[in-house]
Design an enzyme around this catalytic site. Structure first.
Site, PDB file in Angstrom:
ATOM      1  N   ASP A  13      44.924  40.149  45.171  1.00  0.00           N
ATOM      2  CA  ASP A  13      46.281  39.743  45.897  1.00  0.00           C
ATOM      3  C   ASP A  13      46.571  40.719  47.109  1.00  0.00           C
ATOM      4  OD1 ASP A  13      46.706  38.390  43.337  1.00  0.00           O
ATOM      5  OD2 ASP A  13      47.263  40.054  42.188  1.00  0.00           O
ATOM      6  N   LYS A  16      44.961  37.314  50.815  1.00  0.00           N
ATOM      7  CA  LYS A  16      43.897  36.496  51.323  1.00  0.00           C
ATOM      8  C   LYS A  16      44.193  35.173  51.722  1.00  0.00           C
ATOM      9  CE  LYS A  16      41.546  37.653  47.445  1.00  0.00           C
ATOM     10  NZ  LYS A  16      42.520  38.515  46.847  1.00  0.00           N
ATOM     11  N   GLY A  40      44.927  33.595  42.422  1.00  0.00           N
ATOM     12  CA  GLY A  40      46.280  33.090  42.799  1.00  0.00           C
ATOM     13  C   GLY A  40      46.653  33.293  44.331  1.00  0.00           C
ATOM     14  N   HIS A  41      46.631  32.379  45.076  1.00  0.00           N
ATOM     15  CA  HIS A  41      46.446  32.554  46.612  1.00  0.00           C
ATOM     16  C   HIS A  41      47.900  31.820  46.860  1.00  0.00           C
ATOM     17  CE1 HIS A  41      42.057  33.279  47.073  1.00  0.00           C
ATOM     18  NE2 HIS A  41      42.490  34.008  46.085  1.00  0.00           N
ATOM     19  N   GLN A 222      39.711  37.523  44.281  1.00  0.00           N
ATOM     20  CA  GLN A 222      39.956  38.686  43.488  1.00  0.00           C
ATOM     21  C   GLN A 222      39.658  39.635  44.757  1.00  0.00           C
ATOM     22  OE1 GLN A 222      37.681  36.570  41.654  1.00  0.00           O
ATOM     23  NE2 GLN A 222      39.683  35.795  40.909  1.00  0.00           N
TER      24      GLN A 222
HETATM   25  P1  GDP Z   1      46.074  36.890  47.447  1.00  0.00           P
HETATM   26  O1  GDP Z   1      45.634  36.812  46.156  1.00  0.00           O
HETATM   27  O2  GDP Z   1      45.117  37.749  47.991  1.00  0.00           O
HETATM   28  O3  GDP Z   1      45.937  35.637  48.052  1.00  0.00           O
HETATM   29  O4  GDP Z   1      47.296  37.297  47.500  1.00  0.00           O
HETATM   30  P2  GDP Z   1      48.684  36.667  46.739  1.00  0.00           P
HETATM   31  O5  GDP Z   1      48.998  35.514  47.327  1.00  0.00           O
HETATM   32  O6  GDP Z   1      48.301  36.510  45.120  1.00  0.00           O
HETATM   33  O7  GDP Z   1      49.508  37.981  46.774  1.00  0.00           O
HETATM   34  C1  GDP Z   1      50.213  38.314  48.122  1.00  0.00           C
HETATM   35  C2  GDP Z   1      51.607  37.916  48.093  1.00  0.00           C
HETATM   36  O8  GDP Z   1      52.173  38.556  49.178  1.00  0.00           O
HETATM   37  C3  GDP Z   1      52.027  36.413  48.320  1.00  0.00           C
HETATM   38  O9  GDP Z   1      53.372  36.294  47.745  1.00  0.00           O
HETATM   39  C4  GDP Z   1      52.149  36.327  49.631  1.00  0.00           C
HETATM   40  O10 GDP Z   1      53.163  35.364  49.993  1.00  0.00           O
HETATM   41  C5  GDP Z   1      52.759  37.631  50.299  1.00  0.00           C
HETATM   42  N1  GDP Z   1      52.455  38.276  51.369  1.00  0.00           N
HETATM   43  C6  GDP Z   1      51.175  38.113  52.163  1.00  0.00           C
HETATM   44  N2  GDP Z   1      51.253  38.719  53.191  1.00  0.00           N
HETATM   45  C7  GDP Z   1      52.721  39.438  53.171  1.00  0.00           C
HETATM   46  C8  GDP Z   1      53.190  40.222  54.007  1.00  0.00           C
HETATM   47  O11 GDP Z   1      52.635  40.642  55.078  1.00  0.00           O
HETATM   48  N3  GDP Z   1      54.507  40.696  53.613  1.00  0.00           N
HETATM   49  C9  GDP Z   1      54.911  40.430  52.497  1.00  0.00           C
HETATM   50  N4  GDP Z   1      56.417  40.914  52.258  1.00  0.00           N
HETATM   51  N5  GDP Z   1      54.538  39.582  51.725  1.00  0.00           N
HETATM   52  C10 GDP Z   1      53.178  39.037  52.062  1.00  0.00           C
HETATM   53  P1  IMO Z   2      43.111  36.928  43.591  1.00  0.00           P
HETATM   54  O1  IMO Z   2      42.074  35.998  44.124  1.00  0.00           O
HETATM   55  C1  IMO Z   2      44.249  40.321  40.909  1.00  0.00           C
HETATM   56  C2  IMO Z   2      41.909  40.746  37.308  1.00  0.00           C
HETATM   57  C3  IMO Z   2      42.656  40.359  35.885  1.00  0.00           C
HETATM   58  C4  IMO Z   2      42.025  41.279  35.129  1.00  0.00           C
HETATM   59  C5  IMO Z   2      40.390  41.123  35.586  1.00  0.00           C
HETATM   60  C6  IMO Z   2      39.547  40.415  34.705  1.00  0.00           C
HETATM   61  O2  IMO Z   2      44.483  36.252  43.503  1.00  0.00           O
HETATM   62  O3  IMO Z   2      43.231  38.269  44.299  1.00  0.00           O
HETATM   63  P2  IMO Z   2      39.550  37.580  34.618  1.00  0.00           P
HETATM   64  O4  IMO Z   2      40.330  36.494  34.344  1.00  0.00           O
HETATM   65  O5  IMO Z   2      39.121  37.332  35.979  1.00  0.00           O
HETATM   66  O6  IMO Z   2      38.187  37.856  33.631  1.00  0.00           O
HETATM   67  O7  IMO Z   2      40.148  39.058  34.591  1.00  0.00           O
HETATM   68  O8  IMO Z   2      40.609  40.903  36.847  1.00  0.00           O
HETATM   69  N1  IMO Z   2      42.099  39.392  38.354  1.00  0.00           N
HETATM   70  C7  IMO Z   2      42.653  39.594  39.288  1.00  0.00           C
HETATM   71  N2  IMO Z   2      43.686  40.345  39.783  1.00  0.00           N
HETATM   72  N3  IMO Z   2      44.097  39.424  41.708  1.00  0.00           N
HETATM   73  C8  IMO Z   2      43.079  38.302  41.294  1.00  0.00           C
HETATM   74  O9  IMO Z   2      42.599  37.211  41.986  1.00  0.00           O
HETATM   75  C9  IMO Z   2      42.697  38.262  40.051  1.00  0.00           C
HETATM   76  N4  IMO Z   2      41.713  37.546  39.266  1.00  0.00           N
HETATM   77  C10 IMO Z   2      41.248  38.229  38.210  1.00  0.00           C
HETATM   78  O10 IMO Z   2      43.941  40.581  36.026  1.00  0.00           O
HETATM   79  O11 IMO Z   2      42.333  42.799  35.338  1.00  0.00           O
HETATM   80 MG    MG Z   3      46.612  36.514  44.083  1.00  0.00          MG
END
Ligand code: GDP
Ligand code: IMO
Ligand code: MG
Length: 428
Positions: A13, A16, A40-41, A222
């Site tokens: 999170d 990416k 979850g992106h 991840q």
């Molecule tokens: P990922 O799993 O690495 O793709 O990241 P996620 O999308 O799960 O979580 C990142 C969250 O932060 C998302 O809701 C993005 O919209 C948000 N986000 C990404 N870059 C920024 C930033 O520079 N500032 C803020 N405030 N939010 C951001």
């Molecule tokens: P993105 O791509 C954050 C965590 C779960 C749990 C562990 C194992 O959005 O960054 P799993 O279901 O993979 O067997 O769970 O990994 N986890 C993540 N945490 N971002 C993710 O993906 C994750 N995918 C799995 O919360 O701790």
């Molecule tokens: Mg994510």
């Protein structure tokens, strides 16, 4: 350098999806190489939000997208995500999406097992409950059903028998009902005509793309600290998440990874259980969570929040061979009087510069902090380093020193274009 590999450098999170979407207009193809729909992106483009779990984040820019062999694919989820994103105006056709024909499938029995184990466990991992771990177990156990099997009824029948010989006793032990082999076969045969049009030897396509001088952008899911070897085991996911996996999980060969861009959040978060040295349980942690909207995309769980851990990211720089980083969510730190950064750990009387593998040491370590001045100005939405307050620049520079890698990009909001390019990973 022709290719770029984007990976999470913390516990996931990091942002990416946002960065892959932003970079994808510089690439010819975007490739996922591990994980599954546990990811979850989130992408925000001119106020419109796209949430992707299995589809590579290049699809929104209309880039050729590949789900590589290293990904575990829930075909029902894939179809529902294609439908959802289609409803947002992004039509996913076999011209746009390629699914490796040798990728392994996640079946409902994997999800059942994941959820039943978590429910029964005294020490939960806190998985996403989507069947990721059990699907990878079946892959290395050589009993998985792969995409190409969907085209071959006799292979499917034999594989279902082999799979159920393993799963039936496990399910009975957990009090789950037996799986009906005939019903599973029928379900897979219904799915086949919807999934197979996307199936191709992805390694061959990538070989042709590389030979024609085109650029590949790899999208990790991840983060390095969730890597099954290098992460905070056993509180990890079940795949290798480090940059080295881009090669094995796509079939491109180790020279193909190119520039490794580590995505790094300006503080630290984690979802699920497991060690987290800089975790904050106070108002500061709460403020980070609220300002950063730190709720999981997949499960909606609140993410645990804490100060930036430079020791962990330094480790991640080594494990991934990071060339440069994208520092995200700097705006979330706006308005803090002081900021803390962890530079190492104290275990007993000793100082450690890295996160140890032993559970006992992990449980007893204490972070060693350095304090930096915060800034009262806003960085949210900044698109030029000249718009950043001096103390924000100092924070960024100190992070570069501590982790031993340069900042290539800065992100200052969820919106695609609120991104500052300092050096182009495709040119470096
Ligand atoms: P990922 O799993 O690495 O793709 O990241 P996620 O999308 O799960 O979580 C990142 C969250 O932060 C998302 O809701 C993005 O919209 C948000 N986000 C990404 N870059 C920024 C930033 O520079 N500032 C803020 N405030 N939010 C951001
Ligand atoms: P993105 O791509 C954050 C965590 C779960 C749990 C562990 C194992 O959005 O960054 P799993 O279901 O993979 O067997 O769970 O990994 N986890 C993540 N945490 N971002 C993710 O993906 C994750 N995918 C799995 O919360 O701790
Ligand atoms: Mg994510």
């Amino acid at each position: 350098m022709a290719n770029v590999t984007v990976i999470g450098a913390q516990w996931g999170d990091e942002g990416k999806g946002k960065l892959v979407d932003w970079l994808s207009n510089r690439a010819d193809v975007v490739v996922r190489f591990q994980g599954g729909h546990n990811a979850g992106h989130t992408l925000v483009v001119e106020g419109k939000t796209y949430k992707l779990s299995l589809l590579p984040s290049g699809v929104v820019q209309g880039k050729l997208s590949v789900i590589g062999n290293g990904v575990v694919v829930d075909p029902w989820h894939l179809l529902s995500e294609i439908e959802k994103i289609g409803g947002q105006g992004v039509a996913i056709t076999p011209d746009l999406l390629v699914l490796a024909d040798n990728a392994c499938l996640i079946l409902p029995l994997h999800r059942d097992l994941d959820q039943a184990r978590e429910a029964a466990a005294a020490n939960k991992i806190g998985t996403t409950g989507r069947g990721i771990g059990p699907a990878y177990e079946d892959k290395v156990g050589r009993r998985a059903i792969r995409v190409a099997d969907l085209a071959d009824r006799s292979a499917l029948e034999a594989k279902i028998d082999r799979l159920l010989a393993h799963h039936t006793p496990l399910r009975r032990g957990l009090g789950l009902p037996d799986v009906d082999a005939g019903a599973l076969l029928a379900e897979l045969e219904t799915l086949a005509p919807q999934i197979l049009p996307f199936a191709r030897p992805a390694w061959l396509l990538l070989d042709e793309i590389v030979k024609s001088g085109k650029r590949v952008l790899f999208e990790g899911a991840q983060g390095a600290l969730l890597d099954v070897d290098h992460g905070t085991y056993p509180y990890v996911t079940s795949s290798n998440t480090v940059a080295g996996q881009a090669a094995a999980g796509s079939g491109i060969g180790p020279r193909g990874a190119g520039y490794v861009l580590g995505i790094v959040k300006a503080y630290t978060t984690r979802v699920g259980e497991g060690p987290f040295p800089t975790e904050l349980f106070d108002a500061v942690g709460q403020r980070l969570g609220e300002r950063g909207h730190e709720f999981g995309t997949v499960t909606g769980r609140a993410r645990r929040c804490g100060w930036f851990d430079a020791a962990l990211v330094r480790q991640s720089v080594a494990l991934n061979g990071i060339s440069g980083i994208a520092l995200t969510k700097l705006d979330v730190l706006d308005g803090f009087e002081t900021l803390k950064v962890c530079v190492g750990y104290k275990v007993g009387g000793e100082t450690l510069s890295y996160f140890p593998a032993g559970l006992k040491a992990q449980a007893s370590l204490e972070p060693v902090y350095e304090e930096l001045d915060g800034w009262s100005e806003t960085t949210a939405g900044a698109r030029d380093t000249r718009d950043l307050p001096a103390n924000a620049i100092k924070y960024v520079r100190r992070i570069e020193e501590l982790i031993g890698a340069p900042v290539a990009l800065l992100s200052t909001s969820p919106e695609r274009d609120d991104t500052i390019l300092m050096r182009d990973p495709f040119q470096d």
